[in-house]
Enzyme design. Sequence first.
Site, PDB file in Angstrom:
ATOM      1  N   ASP A 220      -7.118  -7.494   4.260  1.00  9.91           N
ATOM      2  CA  ASP A 220      -6.443  -7.491   5.603  1.00  9.91           C
ATOM      3  C   ASP A 220      -7.041  -6.331   6.481  1.00  9.91           C
ATOM      4  O   ASP A 220      -7.293  -6.678   7.684  1.00  9.91           O
ATOM      5  CB  ASP A 220      -5.002  -7.388   5.602  1.00  9.91           C
ATOM      6  CG  ASP A 220      -4.624  -8.858   5.012  1.00  9.91           C
ATOM      7  OD1 ASP A 220      -5.394  -9.873   4.823  1.00  9.91           O
ATOM      8  OD2 ASP A 220      -3.253  -8.833   4.984  1.00  9.91           O
ATOM      9  N   ASP A 226      -5.375   4.721   4.162  1.00  5.52           N
ATOM     10  CA  ASP A 226      -3.691   5.222   3.839  1.00  5.52           C
ATOM     11  C   ASP A 226      -3.138   4.346   2.513  1.00  5.52           C
ATOM     12  O   ASP A 226      -1.959   4.839   2.085  1.00  5.52           O
ATOM     13  CB  ASP A 226      -2.618   5.045   5.021  1.00  5.52           C
ATOM     14  CG  ASP A 226      -2.260   3.453   5.512  1.00  5.52           C
ATOM     15  OD1 ASP A 226      -3.017   2.665   4.855  1.00  5.52           O
ATOM     16  OD2 ASP A 226      -1.640   3.350   6.304  1.00  5.52           O
ATOM     17  N   CYS A 366       2.359   2.026   6.572  1.00  6.64           N
ATOM     18  CA  CYS A 366       1.481   0.839   7.555  1.00  6.64           C
ATOM     19  C   CYS A 366       2.796   0.645   8.483  1.00  6.64           C
ATOM     20  O   CYS A 366       2.220   0.160   9.678  1.00  6.64           O
ATOM     21  CB  CYS A 366       1.237  -0.231   6.740  1.00  6.64           C
ATOM     22  SG  CYS A 366      -0.044  -0.070   5.636  1.00  6.64           S
TER      23      CYS A 366
END
Length: 386
Positions: A220, A226, A366
């Site tokens: 995605d 991260d 996120c």
Amino acid sequence: MDITDGSPDLHGFRMPAEWEPHSQTWLGWPERPDNWRDNGLYGQRAFAKVASAISKFEPVTVCASASQWANARKQLPHDVRVVEMSMNDSWFRDTGPTFVVREGKSGSGKVEPNVAGIDWNFNSWGGIDDGCYIDWSHDLLVARKILSMERVPRFPQSIILEGGSIHVDGEGTCLTTEECLLNKNRNPHLTKEQIEDVLKTYLGVKKIIWLPRGLYGDDDTNGHVDNMCCFVKPGVVLLSWTDDESDPQYERAVEAFTILSKSTDAHGRKFEVIKLHVPGPLYMTDEEAAGFVQVGEAKPRLPGTRLAASYVNFYIVNGGIIAPQFGDPKWDEEAVRVLSRAFPDRQVVTIEGAREIVLGGGNIHCITQQQPADPMFTPLQNGNGV
């Protein structure tokens, strides 16, 4: 307000490390049925857990759409601020501003702001052809709205960049991945060197460490750093790892480990690499996939898809670590041990059911965005300044 005469570094700004003091944390509120199963029921519960955990350490603001404001207000603790905001989805690490700070800037006898925000361009992680959804018009305004709400100066930037694609140590070093930042679906007109120049002038960094790829299965975002690697402190990083040589993540982990082991940071320090084993592997179940309502706009969520689950996707708060748990008894416990050793002065708080966030395409880091405290007016946190 906009600062239009130059980049952040010319005004003395830099992006602080995540462990530097925060004034608050920002989150969005999930609702779109093609990305959050059962009309967001389970995802909202997970977001509420995250917001509640963070609120024990620092103020939290959650942004929810007009149709979801009352629902969010009902589910969240009373001390969490809930404000109305339109958005296409709730990934504030990527659509929110990247905050920058400076130490004691003043001029002409007047006090000037020491906190500002970068408003990056955004194209839904890949644009019309490769992105996660085809309308991101509301997301483009999230950063500007947050900065306006806080009356924080804004540095607009036309480059396509998401906050999850960068990590900094606050002392001049930035981690990122070639898989994301050099992807042709972001900034095909820019060279690697030109992208580096933007990172240096807007984040105030001196050296970029490029990892070739992110976590296996993180399609995605095209391999956001991260999910793969982050700083513990200057010179020390955590790396998503697996000992299983048959796992596709193994090759990526060894590749990154080799590069980090041979690299130095902006101050010439060699990196200490701490391995943080990934869970599973975990896969989307038939039941989970059946909960999504595919309306043709977002990427389909298909049963059997490997989930991009990583314990590196935690969030540092004032005095604490907010860490995901995935229902993997062995590696959940190991992650808590590793994080507790890596951050001995911070309380590790676990979020059970973080799998629900992964089903939407990311995790705790996120969905959060830290707003740093003014370096000139930093209150003590938890009585010890951390």
